[in-house]
Each structure stands twice: as structure tokens, then as C-alpha cells.
Design an enzyme around this catalytic site. Structure first.
Site, PDB file in Angstrom:
ATOM      1  N   LYS A  69       4.097   0.880   9.606  1.00  0.00           N
ATOM      2  CA  LYS A  69       4.268   2.151   8.890  1.00  0.00           C
ATOM      3  C   LYS A  69       3.635   3.296   9.661  1.00  0.00           C
ATOM      4  CE  LYS A  69       2.914   0.163   5.052  1.00  0.00           C
ATOM      5  NZ  LYS A  69       2.389  -0.033   3.711  1.00  0.00           N
ATOM      6  N   ARG A  79       4.627 -12.707   9.947  1.00  0.00           N
ATOM      7  CA  ARG A  79       5.351 -11.490   9.610  1.00  0.00           C
ATOM      8  C   ARG A  79       6.642 -11.413  10.409  1.00  0.00           C
ATOM      9  NH1 ARG A  79       3.284  -6.201   9.798  1.00  0.00           N
ATOM     10  NH2 ARG A  79       1.580  -7.029   8.586  1.00  0.00           N
ATOM     11  N   GLU A 139       0.869  -1.166   0.000  1.00  0.00           N
ATOM     12  CA  GLU A 139       0.000   0.000   0.000  1.00  0.00           C
ATOM     13  C   GLU A 139       0.915   1.227   0.000  1.00  0.00           C
ATOM     14  OE1 GLU A 139      -3.503   2.090   2.676  1.00  0.00           O
ATOM     15  OE2 GLU A 139      -2.797   0.101   3.233  1.00  0.00           O
TER      16      GLU A 139
HETATM   17  P1  ATP Z   1       2.557  -2.294   8.189  1.00  0.00           P
HETATM   18  O1  ATP Z   1       1.716  -3.130   9.089  1.00  0.00           O
HETATM   19  O2  ATP Z   1       3.987  -2.246   8.559  1.00  0.00           O
HETATM   20  O3  ATP Z   1       2.017  -0.941   7.963  1.00  0.00           O
HETATM   21  P2  ATP Z   1       1.330  -3.430   5.925  1.00  0.00           P
HETATM   22  O4  ATP Z   1       1.072  -4.862   6.019  1.00  0.00           O
HETATM   23  O5  ATP Z   1       0.190  -2.519   6.128  1.00  0.00           O
HETATM   24  O6  ATP Z   1       2.566  -3.065   6.820  1.00  0.00           O
HETATM   25  P3  ATP Z   1       1.518  -3.356   3.100  1.00  0.00           P
HETATM   26  O7  ATP Z   1       2.020  -2.266   2.233  1.00  0.00           O
HETATM   27  O8  ATP Z   1       0.077  -3.631   3.074  1.00  0.00           O
HETATM   28  O9  ATP Z   1       2.001  -3.045   4.562  1.00  0.00           O
HETATM   29  O10 ATP Z   1       2.352  -4.675   2.855  1.00  0.00           O
HETATM   30  C1  ATP Z   1       2.722  -5.181   1.615  1.00  0.00           C
HETATM   31  C2  ATP Z   1       3.049  -6.632   1.777  1.00  0.00           C
HETATM   32  O11 ATP Z   1       4.123  -6.787   2.686  1.00  0.00           O
HETATM   33  C3  ATP Z   1       1.881  -7.416   2.329  1.00  0.00           C
HETATM   34  O12 ATP Z   1       1.757  -8.617   1.590  1.00  0.00           O
HETATM   35  C4  ATP Z   1       2.259  -7.674   3.751  1.00  0.00           C
HETATM   36  O13 ATP Z   1       1.712  -8.871   4.205  1.00  0.00           O
HETATM   37  C5  ATP Z   1       3.785  -7.719   3.677  1.00  0.00           C
HETATM   38  N1  ATP Z   1       4.372  -7.319   4.964  1.00  0.00           N
HETATM   39  C6  ATP Z   1       4.146  -6.179   5.641  1.00  0.00           C
HETATM   40  N2  ATP Z   1       4.806  -6.171   6.815  1.00  0.00           N
HETATM   41  C7  ATP Z   1       5.466  -7.352   6.888  1.00  0.00           C
HETATM   42  C8  ATP Z   1       6.331  -7.959   7.849  1.00  0.00           C
HETATM   43  N3  ATP Z   1       6.644  -7.349   8.992  1.00  0.00           N
HETATM   44  N4  ATP Z   1       6.826  -9.189   7.579  1.00  0.00           N
HETATM   45  C9  ATP Z   1       6.538  -9.810   6.429  1.00  0.00           C
HETATM   46  N5  ATP Z   1       5.725  -9.298   5.484  1.00  0.00           N
HETATM   47  C10 ATP Z   1       5.203  -8.084   5.691  1.00  0.00           C
HETATM   48 MG    MG Z   2      -1.601  -3.100   4.763  1.00  0.00          MG
END
Ligand code: ATP
Ligand code: MG
Length: 567
Positions: free
Chosen positions: A272, A262, A36
Site C-alpha cells: 500500500k 502472501r 488497516e
Molecule cells: P501491504 O503490505 O500491502 O501494505 P498490509 O499487510 O499492511 O498490506 P493490512 O491491511 O494490514 O495490509 O492487511 C490485511 C490482511 O491482508 C492481513 O491479514 C494481511 O496479512 C493480508 N494481506 C496483505 N497483503 C497480502 C498479500 N499480498 N497476500 C495475502 N494476504 C495479504
Molecule cells: Mg499491515
């Protein structure tokens, strides 16, 4: 260890191999990485990137980069650019162009119409608050919306009018008609569209209704022909909905969602939202502050893409959440820089040394290999030796304990690549502080060995005062003082480490470093790995970041996890 050894055994790769062997999707494999664009990528994302792009490489196919830009108020082009830069830097490539969930808004809307037609979705006039309130709990079923039994005709009319902008923001939603008593709350008539007049970074003002993540994600996977949709564990409960939507729209080839744990790292925050807070509140200088766990921060700190990929290999994939020790990340970069970063000399906290026996006007150009263990590899440079030098303040003690192998009155040490010197005395200022150390050198010891073969224990790094490059050096420590910042309901701000950045001015570096370029990495002997700052480095005003100190705390991790260097 070859790259493949570590990557062939995890449960996701095993599952994909089974699917390919069984001829599912005609043996085709296509993955995607769906960020995102609401922030910069962090080391957690690297885990997902290495997994998705790594599998694509192993099957010689492609991994799509798809921006999940369904939430218009939060997304910015700056993030879209930064995310691409970071993925490229990590060493991955997504084919001709990045994809956007917003490219599928028309198709998603058509499918929504199909669901309404089939009686599988309805327009609901409840407010967001009311939808939430009637959703029930884990122990109680939800109650059906009073609008649940609208006719398909009425729903179609309302849906088109929603899209045409006839209703105010939040006045109505489109909801899937599934089961208000489903044990899984995600199946209790989830919202598919909401009315929201917000400018979208790509579609502008073309839409005033936006799809939810759940409605957009699986369908976007289906449109792209994704075979395996890999995501983190928090989406496990969404999988039944993911599958329900795909079945409802009736696509032939269905992507398979598989969840993995994760990455969590100790001594840092990863979401984020929190990282954005650190940036906005000025606790760090930006998303690329070298203390941040972002890829841009790690890059600026001096991490290599190889070290991050190695780290991601090492942590493996699990189905249960756990926390990885940040020392493992530090080990990975040390391990890579050990064989790639040339060794040079830099004095961080200088103390002047006068070699009384060395003529004032003489400069001895000493030969020093960049890789002492493998001298031919990257050649040599000249290091000038002169009468006035700098050594590290901590390398001198006026009244040392017995096992202090460094410099002290009457003691002899080796100056790396140079001469053996013996301390004859000190000069103090009025406050009684040592401002200068006096020595004599053994002219026969050029290169560092005594002509008579006597043993000299200590070897110090040093820089010729007259030739030194004057530099700023930034030392970084962990951003948080505790392993799990913000745990137990505490505000994570309380756990910020006030000493996470120490800036040293007037550090003295050997003159070969005057030709360094921003981003170049070095080992400063006995100190650690350093990187010319990508943002602030100027030839006339050099700035170096300490990536990691030399000390290896991996031995400790090895004991904890039972994994060795070459496991
Ligand atoms: P955050 O929770 O840090 O804001 P998010 O999951 O909202 O992260 P996205 O941009 O939606 O961030 O994530 C893109 C991809 O990266 C998704 O498939 C998500 O599952 C993966 N991802 C995000 N954070 C992690 C993590 N800590 N470990 C492994 N994969 C991750
Ligand atoms: Mg997300």
C-alpha cells in the site's frame, strides 16, 4: 471444476478440519479479515479475503471484518468505506456491522493494568530511539531498561498518568516484561503503548496513548472469539508474542494464529505504501486507475468478482513466498468473460471502406447473435450494413505477404454476419497514405456464405460508418516493464512502463453499444474484452477500457506449472 474441489486441500483448511474434529473450541470456527484502513485493498488482500470469508462460508459461520485502526495518524474514513465496498463486490458479507480494533481500547487498557499488576509490564522512560538501541541484535542479547524493575504500584500510577495526558508524546512507553535475551527479538520487552496526541477517526481525542499492533491484535481476536487467526508469513516471528499476551491476560479460549505466504504478482508492486506513492505522485489517476492491482482498479478495468475468486482458488496456499505470473490473473478473467460477455464489433483504428456495389441509400439490418456458440442464450441484435463501412487499419495491406488472410487488392474476405467483399482498389491522399479502400460485394452472400460454396478464409469485424458510435478506448498494458520492479535496490519508479496507457479517440463501435451502461462488459470480436468505464462513461461520450486482449498466454503457464484449465 467445482468451487470446492480447489479449496478443500490446503494446509490451513486441513488444520481447521482437524481442530473441529478434535472438538477444539467445541468445534466452533470463526475467522476475521483485519485490514488497516490506510489504503485501498489490492489483489493480495483478495487472497486473504477469499481464504477467511471462504472458510466461514464452508463452515456456515461468519467472518468478522475488523478494521485494524490502532495507528491514528494514517487512517481515513475514505479507506474504511472503500474497503467495505470492495469486499462486498467480491461477494462476501460480514454480518450486521464492521468491527474496529478501536472499539476495544477500553478492554485493552484494562488488560494492560492486569499485566502491570502481575508484574508482567512496566512503564519505561527510554525514548523510542533508546529502546531500539538497547534491543540487541540477532547475535547479541538486549540490555534491560533501567526502568524494568519499577514496582507495580509505581507502574500503575505512571500508566494512568500516561493515559491522562500528563507526559509529552514519546516520553514514555508501556512495555511487556518478557526476556531481553530471548532469541526472538519480538520477545525483548516489546512496547505495548506509546504516547501520541493524534486525532483518531473514531475515538477522536479520547486517547493520547495507542496500543501497538502486537498488543491489539491477539487480544482483539480473543474478544471476538476468533478461533483461527490467519495472517501472512511476516507475522510468524510474532506468534510467540501473540501467544504470550494471550497467556498473560489469562483468557480461556485462545485463538490460533496460522501463517501463509502472501501473494506476490510479477510486473506490479503490491504494498500500500508504494501504491499510495503512485497515486500521490500522479503516475496513475487514482487508487482505482485500471492499471492498479487494487480491487477498485481491477473492477474498473472490467474484472469480475468471479474471476478474482477463481484466481485466488487457483494460486492455492503455501508456507513459502513465491511470485505468481500476472498472466494467470488475465487467464482467469478471460475464462469468465468468454462465457458471460456478449460479442460485439468495434473498430479501434478505423479505415474507411466503400462498397461500390451497394446502393447509397440502402441499409441492410443483419441479424447477429451475441453468443455465436450458444445463440439462443442472450439473443440477437441488428447490425446495419451500408455502403460506407470501417474496418481495422491492420486488416488491410496494399502489398501483402502470401498468408495474409485479410483484405488486399483483388482479395476477398467475409465481413462478419454480412457479405463477402472483394477489394477493387484504394484511394490515397497527397502524402500517399491510404484513406479509403474500395470494394464490391457479392449480393448472394448475405449472412457470410458464398452461394457457390467457395471458400473464403478471412473474416473481419466492421462497423457501418453512418451508424457507428464514436468512442474513446483506453488500452492498458503492464504498469512495469520488468517482472520484479524495484528489485536489487533499484527505485521502482525506474521500471514504470511509459506505455502502460494508450488512449484511442474516434474508435467506431456498432450502434447496439449506444445502449451500454457504465460497467457493462463486452467482447469486441478479434480484439479482446472491454468494459464501459465506471467513472468516465457517458452515453454521449462513451469510454471503454480494454480489460485484456483475446490472446491467451495461459498455454505457456500451463506448461510451466503443469496445471491445466480444468485441473
Ligand atoms: P501491504 O503490505 O500491502 O501494505 P498490509 O499487510 O499492511 O498490506 P493490512 O491491511 O494490514 O495490509 O492487511 C490485511 C490482511 O491482508 C492481513 O491479514 C494481511 O496479512 C493480508 N494481506 C496483505 N497483503 C497480502 C498479500 N499480498 N497476500 C495475502 N494476504 C495479504
Ligand atoms: Mg499491515
Amino acid at each position: 471444476m467445482t468451487e470446492n474441489d480447489a479449496t478443500t486441500t490446503d494446509f490451513i483448511r486441513a488444520r481447521i478440519a482437524d481442530d473441529v474434529a478434535a472438538g477444539i473450541n467445541h468445534g466452533r470456527v470463526l475467522t476475521r479479515f483485519p485490514p488497516e484502513p490506510n489504503g485501498y485493498l489490492h489483489i493480495g488482500h483478495a487472497k486473504s479475503i477469499c481464504l477467511n470469508f471462504g472458510i466461514a462460508q464452508e463452515y456456515a459461520t461468519r467472518c468478522n471484518l475488523r478494521f485494524d485502526d490502532t495507528n491514528p495518524s494514517k487512517e481515513e474514513d475514505e479507506y474504511v468505506r472503500a474497503i467495505q465496498e470492495d469486499i462486498r463486490w467480491l461477494g462476501f458479507d460480514w454480518g450486521d456491522r464492521p468491527l474496529y480494533a478501536s472499539d476495544y481500547f477500553d478492554q485493552l487498557f484494562e488488560w494492560a493494568v492486569v499485566l502491570v499488576d502481575k508484574g508482567l509490564a512496566y512503564v519505561c522512560d527510554l525514548s523510542a530511539e533508546e529502546v531500539r538501541a538497547t534491543r540487541g541484535t540477532l547475535t547479541e542479547p538486549g540490555s534491560p531498561s533501567p526502568y524494568r524493575e519499577r514496582s507495580a504500584t509505581e507502574n500503575l500510577d505512571l500508566l494512568h498518568r500516561m493515559r491522562a495526558g500528563e507526559f509529552p508524546d514519546g516520553a514514555r512507553t508501556l512495555r511487556a516484561k518478557i526476556d531481553m535475551a530471548a532469541p526472538n527479538l519480538n520477545l525483548r520487552d516489546p512496547v505495548m503503548y506509546r504516547i501520541l496526541r493524534a486525532h483518531h477517526h473514531r475515538t477522536g481525542d479520547a486517547w493520547c496513548i495507542y496500543p501497538t499492533y502486537d498488543w491489539a491484535h491477539g487480544q482483539s481476536d480473543a474478544i471476538e472469539g476468533i478461533t483461527h487467526s490467519l495472517c501472512t508469513l511476516e507475522f510468524e516471528d510474532h506468534r510467540p508474542l501473540y501467544e504470550w499476551y494471550l497467556a498473560a491476560i489469562g483468557v480461556e479460549q485462545r485463538p490460533q494464529q496460522i501463517e501463509f505466504a502472501r501473494l506476490n504478482l510479477n510486473y506490479t508492486v503490491m504494498s500500500k505504501r508504494r501504491l499510495l506513492q503512485l497515486v500521490r505522485e500522479g503516475h496513475v489517476s487514482g487508487w482505482d486507475d485500471p492499471r492498479m492491482p487494487t480491487l477498485s482498479g481491477l473492477r474498473r478495468r472490467g474484472f469480475t468478482p468471479e474471476s478474482i475468486r477463481t484466481f485466488c482458488d487457483r494460486i492455492g496456499l503455501a508456507k513459502r513466498d513465491s511470485t505468481v505470473d500476472i498472466a494467470l490473473l488475465e487467464w482467469a478473467v478471460r475464462d469468465h468473460l468468454n462465457t458471460t460477455a456478449p460479442r460485439v464489433m468495434g473498430v479501434l483504428r478505423p479505415l474507411k471502406v466503400v462498397v461500390e456495389s451497394f446502393p447509397e441509400d440502402r441499409v441492410d439490418e443483419l441479424d447477429a447473435p451475441y453468443f455465436p456458440d450458444d445463440p439462443p442464450r442472450m439473443g440477437h441484435r441488428k447490425v446495419p450494413f451500408s455502403r460506407e463501412l470501417f474496418i481495422e487499419r491492420a486488416d488491410f495491406m496494399e502489398d501483402p505477404p502470401k498468408k495474409f488472410w485479410r483484405l488486399a487488392p483483388g482479395r476477398e474476405v467475409r465481413l462478419r454476419w454480412g457479405y463477402l467483399v472483394t477489394c477493387t482498389g484504394v484511394v490515397k491522399n497527397e502524402a500517399g497514405e491510404i484513406v479509403e479502400v474500395r470494394c464490391v460485394h457479392d449480393p448472394g452472400s448475405r449472412g457470410g456464405n458464398a452461394p457457390d460454396g467457395r471458400r473464403v478464409q478471412g473474416t473481419l469485424h466492421w462497423v457501418s460508418a453512418r451508424h457507428a458510435v464514436d468512442a474513446e478506448v483506453r488500452l492498458y498494458d503492464r504498469m512495469f516493464r520488468v517482472p520484479n520492479p524495484g528489485a536489487g535496490g533499484a527505485d521502482f519508479h525506474e521500471h514504470l512502463n511509459p506505455e502502460s496507457l494508450e488512449v484511442l479517440q474516434h474508435c467506431k463501435l456498432e450502434p447496439s453499444l449506444s445502449s451500454a451502461a457504465s460497467g457493462d462488459r463486452f467482447q469486441f470480436e478479434r480484439q479482446g474484452y472491454f468494459c464501459a468505464d465506471r467513472r468516465d462513461y457517458r452515453a454521449e461520450r462513451p469510454v471503454f477500457n480494454r480489460t485484456v486482449p483475446l490472446r491467451d498466454s495461459w498455454a505457456k503457464i500451463e506448461q510451466q506449472t503443469g496445471r491445466g484449465h480444468n485441473a
